[in-house]
Design a protein around this motif. Structure first.
Motif: not given
Ligand SMILES: Cc1cc2nc3c(=O)[nH]c(=O)nc-3n(C[C@H](O)[C@H](O)[C@H](O)COP(=O)(O)O)c2cc1C
Length: 440
Positions: A194-211
């Motif tokens: 995901l590589n999310h870097k936003g105003k409130h949150l910073s989360v690289r990912g991926p999630l360690n669970i299947a969809r």
């Protein structure tokens, strides 16, 4: 002829009841908050009644009330929802399992994992009630001295939703090839970081669970301020509403469906379920007697404190026998405050009368026979005030059994409610599409 529109029914489960007097009602189970056997019996009854979902609300602090009121209320404590719903998933096969999780005090990686797990464990029956947490005391349990400001909470919630849904889409549905001969467990091209870097949150990912089985667990929302409505129009698939008259419900319904239209969403992609407190009797007089008996079990301390929470203002300082004074907006629930003030003005209630009303349960209630309750539900459905209801039982197990044994068959007889589940996932039963993976 177009097929008859049918109601969706969720059960708003406070294990003893939402009503603060319920634990004292004859035949109630005062220990149900922490008695798994009782909860198992309740959910199995709901599944027999073909309910869409069991909704477990959650709060991150005991209610913000003085101890004089707190000591009288069973609504103060309950199981943590994921632990409970994982257990209840095992005791049921069709009913949806909706849990509350807070976007203000939780982290999106935790939330995404927990809902993905619950969705796999229940084979596609999870739903997430997104809350921003109105209770200011929660802040004190999570390292803050002060609560986060109302609209700022909603801005974080919007970004939080993007991160959680992005994390659920980390793996394509067919990423796990589990090719034993080649020794390939998953296809790396089908993994998105995901590589999310936003105003409130910073989360690289991926999630360690299947969809998740449902793609995404069903998204539920319960706020109704301007910010809450907007978040719902952008993200929600179910709204737990809080309208207390058909007129205000119709206004809310039209407003939300118009917001969907503006965003190019189909009106059926979001189901609006107002909360309804339902008391069933063999006759109207018997139902009214039950309600009166129940309301009579609410202690005054508890009544005044409930009113204070709704208003975000200490009501014990008001003249109890006078009309409600002007009350400024606070940082707590905006829609809760508005509802109380509207009722006080409409019915010209004194502070004490108002407190008694809210001390038990102050919202929409249907009190009557199975037939009169079905009439009211039908009127709300056909009058576009609701797509169904988030049903609250006055006391358990009696009030729940009455609903399933008397009201559900009446609704089925009228073609207003299913006789069998349409599928095995919450999405299938609510008539919601499975979202495609946004990255694959
Ligand atoms: C049916 C219903 C269920 C709710 N469940 C929860 C809950 O489990 N946890 C919580 O913190 N707030 C819960 N709330 C509160 C809402 O999330 C929201 O804070 C409140 O309605 C005020 O929203 P507003 O600030 O947009 O007016 C619930 C509200 C409703 C109407």
């Amino acid at each position: 002829m177009a097929p008859q529109k049918q109601l969706k029914l969720a059960a708003f489960m406070r294990p003893i009841s939402i009503h603060t007097g319920a634990w004292r009602y004859p035949g109630a189970y005062p220990d149900a908050n922490f008695n798994a056997a009782h909860l198992e019996r309740f959910i199995q009854t709901l599944e027999r009644g073909r309910f869409d979902a069991f909704f477990m609300a959650d709060h991150l602090a005991v209610l913000n009330m003085p101890i004089a009121a707190l000591k009288r209320s069973h609504t103060v404590t309950s199981f943590e929802p994921f632990t409970l719903l994982s257990f209840l998933a095992h005791a049921t096969r069709f009913i949806g399992l909706v849990a509350t999780a807070s976007t203000t005090f939780d982290e999106p990686y935790h939330v995404a994992r927990r809902f993905a797990s619950l969705d796999h464990l229940s084979r596609g029956r999870a739903g997430w009630n997104i809350v921003t947490t109105a209770n200011p005391d929660a802040a004190l349990n999570f390292g803050l001295d002060e609560h986060v400001e109302h609209d700022e909470r909603y801005r974080r919630a919007r970004e939080f939703y993007d991160v959680v849904t992005g994390l659920w889409d980390s793996f394509a549905d067919d990423a796990f090839v589990r090719d034993v001969d080649a020794g390939l467990y998953f296809e790396p091209k089908k993994l998105h970081v995901l590589n999310h870097k936003g105003k409130h949150l910073s989360v690289r990912g991926p999630l360690n669970i299947a969809r998740p089985v449902q793609g995404w667990p069903v998204i539920v929302q319960a706020g109704s301020s301007e910010a809450g409505r907007q978040l719902a129009a952008e993200t929600a698939e179910v709204i737990f509403g809080a309208s207390s008259t058909l007129h205000s419900a119709q206004e809310f319904y039209a407003d939300i469906k118009a917001r969907l239209d503006k965003r190019g969403r189909h009106p059926d992609s979001l189901k609006i379920l107002p909360g309804a407190f339902v008391v069933v009797g063999e006759s109207r007089a018997e139902a009214l007697d039950k309600r009166e008996r129940l309301d009579g079990l609410v202690h005054d301390d508890s009544a005044i404190a409930s009113l204070s929470v709704m208003l975000g203002h200490d009501a014990s300082r008001f003249d109890l026998d006078a009309l409600l004074p002007e009350i400024p907006e606070t940082n707590a629930s905006q829609s809760g405050r508005r509802r109380v003030i509207e009722l006080a003005r409409r019915e010209k209630l004194s502070v004490r009368q108002l407190a008694r009303r809210f001390g038990g349960y102050g919202g929409l209630s249907f009190v009557g026979t199975a037939s009169s309750i079905a009439d009211e539900m039908q009127e709300w459905l056909e009058g576009e005030g609701a797509d169904g209801f988030n049903v609250m039982f006055p006391y358990l197990p009696g009030g729940l059994d009455d609903f399933v044994e008397q009201v559900v068959p009446e609704l089925q007889r009228r073609g207003l409610f299913r006789r069998e589940y349409a599928g095995s996932t919450l999405r299938e039963n609510l008539g919601l599409v499975r979202p495609p993976n946004q990255f694959f």
